[in-house]
Structures are given as C-alpha cells and as structure tokens.
Scaffold this active site. Structure first.
Site, PDB file in Angstrom:
ATOM      1  NE  ARG A   9       0.359   4.846   2.638  1.00 58.28           N
ATOM      2  CZ  ARG A   9       0.388   3.529   2.477  1.00 58.28           C
ATOM      3  NH1 ARG A   9       1.528   2.943   2.129  1.00 58.28           N
ATOM      4  NH2 ARG A   9      -0.698   2.801   2.661  1.00 58.28           N
ATOM      5  CG  HIS A  10      -2.012   7.874   6.033  1.00 59.43           C
ATOM      6  ND1 HIS A  10      -2.000   6.608   6.588  1.00 59.43           N
ATOM      7  CD2 HIS A  10      -2.601   7.743   4.821  1.00 59.43           C
ATOM      8  CE1 HIS A  10      -2.565   5.753   5.757  1.00 59.43           C
ATOM      9  NE2 HIS A  10      -2.931   6.412   4.676  1.00 59.43           N
ATOM     10  CD  GLN A  12       0.155  -0.167  11.384  1.00 58.09           C
ATOM     11  OE1 GLN A  12       0.064   0.031  12.600  1.00 58.09           O
ATOM     12  NE2 GLN A  12       0.701  -1.268  10.884  1.00 58.09           N
ATOM     13  CB  SER A  13      -4.912   3.869   8.926  1.00 59.25           C
ATOM     14  OG  SER A  13      -5.197   2.806   8.027  1.00 59.25           O
ATOM     15  CD1 TRP A  15     -10.086   0.150   9.383  1.00 57.28           C
ATOM     16  CD2 TRP A  15     -10.914   0.325   7.314  1.00 57.28           C
ATOM     17  NE1 TRP A  15     -11.448   0.193   9.490  1.00 57.28           N
ATOM     18  CE2 TRP A  15     -11.988   0.312   8.233  1.00 57.28           C
ATOM     19  CE3 TRP A  15     -11.200   0.448   5.962  1.00 57.28           C
ATOM     20  CZ2 TRP A  15     -13.327   0.392   7.833  1.00 57.28           C
ATOM     21  CZ3 TRP A  15     -12.535   0.535   5.559  1.00 57.28           C
ATOM     22  CH2 TRP A  15     -13.580   0.498   6.482  1.00 57.28           C
ATOM     23  CB  THR A  22      -8.401   2.475   3.682  1.00 57.28           C
ATOM     24  OG1 THR A  22      -7.747   1.457   4.423  1.00 57.28           O
ATOM     25  CG2 THR A  22      -8.965   3.503   4.645  1.00 57.28           C
ATOM     26  NE  ARG A  61      -6.188   6.564   5.213  1.00 59.88           N
ATOM     27  CZ  ARG A  61      -7.362   6.668   4.596  1.00 59.88           C
ATOM     28  NH1 ARG A  61      -8.441   7.049   5.288  1.00 59.88           N
ATOM     29  NH2 ARG A  61      -7.481   6.388   3.312  1.00 59.88           N
ATOM     30  CD  GLU A  88      -5.142   5.813  -1.119  1.00 58.05           C
ATOM     31  OE1 GLU A  88      -4.911   6.292  -2.245  1.00 58.05           O
ATOM     32  OE2 GLU A  88      -4.301   5.200  -0.436  1.00 58.05           O
ATOM     33  NE  ARG A  89      -7.073   3.051  -6.715  1.00 58.23           N
ATOM     34  CZ  ARG A  89      -6.734   1.959  -7.392  1.00 58.23           C
ATOM     35  NH1 ARG A  89      -5.519   1.431  -7.243  1.00 58.23           N
ATOM     36  NH2 ARG A  89      -7.577   1.406  -8.220  1.00 58.23           N
ATOM     37  CG  HIS A 158      -4.469   9.477   1.622  1.00 56.18           C
ATOM     38  ND1 HIS A 158      -4.962   8.901   2.758  1.00 56.18           N
ATOM     39  CD2 HIS A 158      -4.941  10.747   1.605  1.00 56.18           C
ATOM     40  CE1 HIS A 158      -5.710   9.771   3.415  1.00 56.18           C
ATOM     41  NE2 HIS A 158      -5.705  10.902   2.735  1.00 56.18           N
ATOM     42  N   GLY A 159      -1.150   7.001   0.009  1.00 55.15           N
ATOM     43  CA  GLY A 159      -0.303   6.234  -0.888  1.00 55.15           C
ATOM     44  C   GLY A 159      -0.541   6.529  -2.350  1.00 55.15           C
TER      45      GLY A 159
END
Length: 212
Positions: A9-10, A12-13, A15, A22, A61, A88-89, A158-159
């Site tokens: 997973r990327h 910390q962004s 946002w 996000t 990201r 990401e969703r 992404h998560g």
C-alpha cells in the site's frame, strides 16, 4: 520456480494525515509517506528480494511509492505498468470529507457500513465488491500470468484495491474482510504454488527511520 508477488500500500498521503476520504482524488505523499516507501524498499533489498516488473495505479501516491521502493532497491529502470483497475475505491460523495465530520452527519454506524461492508457503497461511490470487480480481472489477466511465468512482481496500490486482492489470496469471506486493515508502506510478500494458490505469506514489519 519462484513465483513472487509483493503487495504494498502507498505511504501516508496528505489526505490520510488530514483524515479525509480520498478515493480517486490525487493527493501527494507526506514526508512520512516518503519515508515509509523508502524504508519498504530498503527492507525488501536487505531481505534479498528483487523484481522483474511492477504494477501500480493511475494515482500519484501509489506511483511515487512504487518509484521510491524500486529506487531504494536500485531497480528504478524495470518495467512499470499503470492501470486504473488498481485505483483506490471511489468514495463518491464522501471524497474530500473529513471522516469525523462524516460521522457527525450520517452517524458512526452508517459511515462504518460504507467503509467496511463488502457490498454497500457510499453515495455515488464504489463498494469493495465494485472495486474487486475491476481489480480481480486485471490481476487474473495481466498480473498473475507474469507471476506464474516466474517473474518477480511488485504491486504498489491502495488499501481497498489491495484488500480485494488479499481477500482472494487469503481465502477470506465477505464477513472476515470487514476487519482487514492494510497498513501504509508495509509489504505483504506472497509465494504462489503452481496452481496459483498461496504457498507462503510474510508481512514485512519494519521500523521507520524518521530521519531518512
């Protein structure tokens, strides 16, 4: 034959730091996010891993995380493929909202349901089921054949796009997936069997060097 699949997973962004939904919005990494990505790359290199190809999303990201990991490994020049399928969703009407503000507006239970249920999307957005409907075909048709051919594969995404993958890889149900959190910048290392199922899985825990 090695069949290596590493999911990351990327970091910390901006946002993430502000606790904003996000989705498909495109904020950059924070300084901590950069450090997380670089640390992941160093950790992977120290453990003797290397990659032949990398996959990432269309969002910066994830792309920067992918680049930072590979640069730390001395592999910045390998083939890297980007796809919207790994985005990401889409959080729809929640995108850009503070999570605490959303809870005040709709209530804890409703926001939790939108975030963690398998098939209930937020207004104007995607559920995890919707996300899986684009992630899994891309995995099966594009990523998995590279793994099964013996190439060592990194996926920086992404998560929720990774939760969709882990759900299948780990054999989770639509109920057990609700409790799964994928931490920023911590690689999940899979070795696959010849039948595409998982032979082994390792989570690369690491200490963050904040001065790096």
């Amino acid at each position: 034959m090695e069949r290596l699949l590493v999911l990351a997973r990327h970091g910390q962004s901006e946002w993430n730091l502000k606790k904003l939904f996000t989705g498909w919005r495109d904020p950059e990494l924070t300084e901590l996010g950069v450090t997380e990505a670089r640390t992941a790359g160093r950790w992977l290199k120290q453990q003797g891993y290397a990659f032949d190809v990398a996959f990432t999303s269309n969002l910066q990201r994830a792309q920067r995380t992918c680049s930072l990991i590979l640069d730390e490994m001395g592999q910045g020049g390998i083939e890297t493929l980007r796809s919207e399928a790994l985005n990401e969703r889409d959080y729809g009407d929640l995108s850009g909202l503070n999570k605490d503000d959303a809870r005040e507006r709709w209530g804890d239970a409703q926001v939790h349901q939108w975030r963690r249920s398998y098939d209930i999307p937020p207004p104007g957005g995607e559920s995890l089921k919707d996300t899986a409907a684009r992630v899994l075909p891309y995995y099966i048709q594009t990523i998995l054949p590279r793994v099964m051919a013996g190439e060592r594969v990194l996926v920086a995404a992404h998560g929720n796009s990774l939760r969709a993958l882990v759900m299948v890889l780990d054999g989770m149900t639509t109920k057990t997936i609700a409790s799964l959190e994928i931490a920023t910048g911590i690689p999940l290392v899979y070795q696959l069997k010849a039948d595409t199922t998982v032979e082994s899985k390792a989570v690369l825990e690491r200490d963050i060097d904040h001065d790096a």
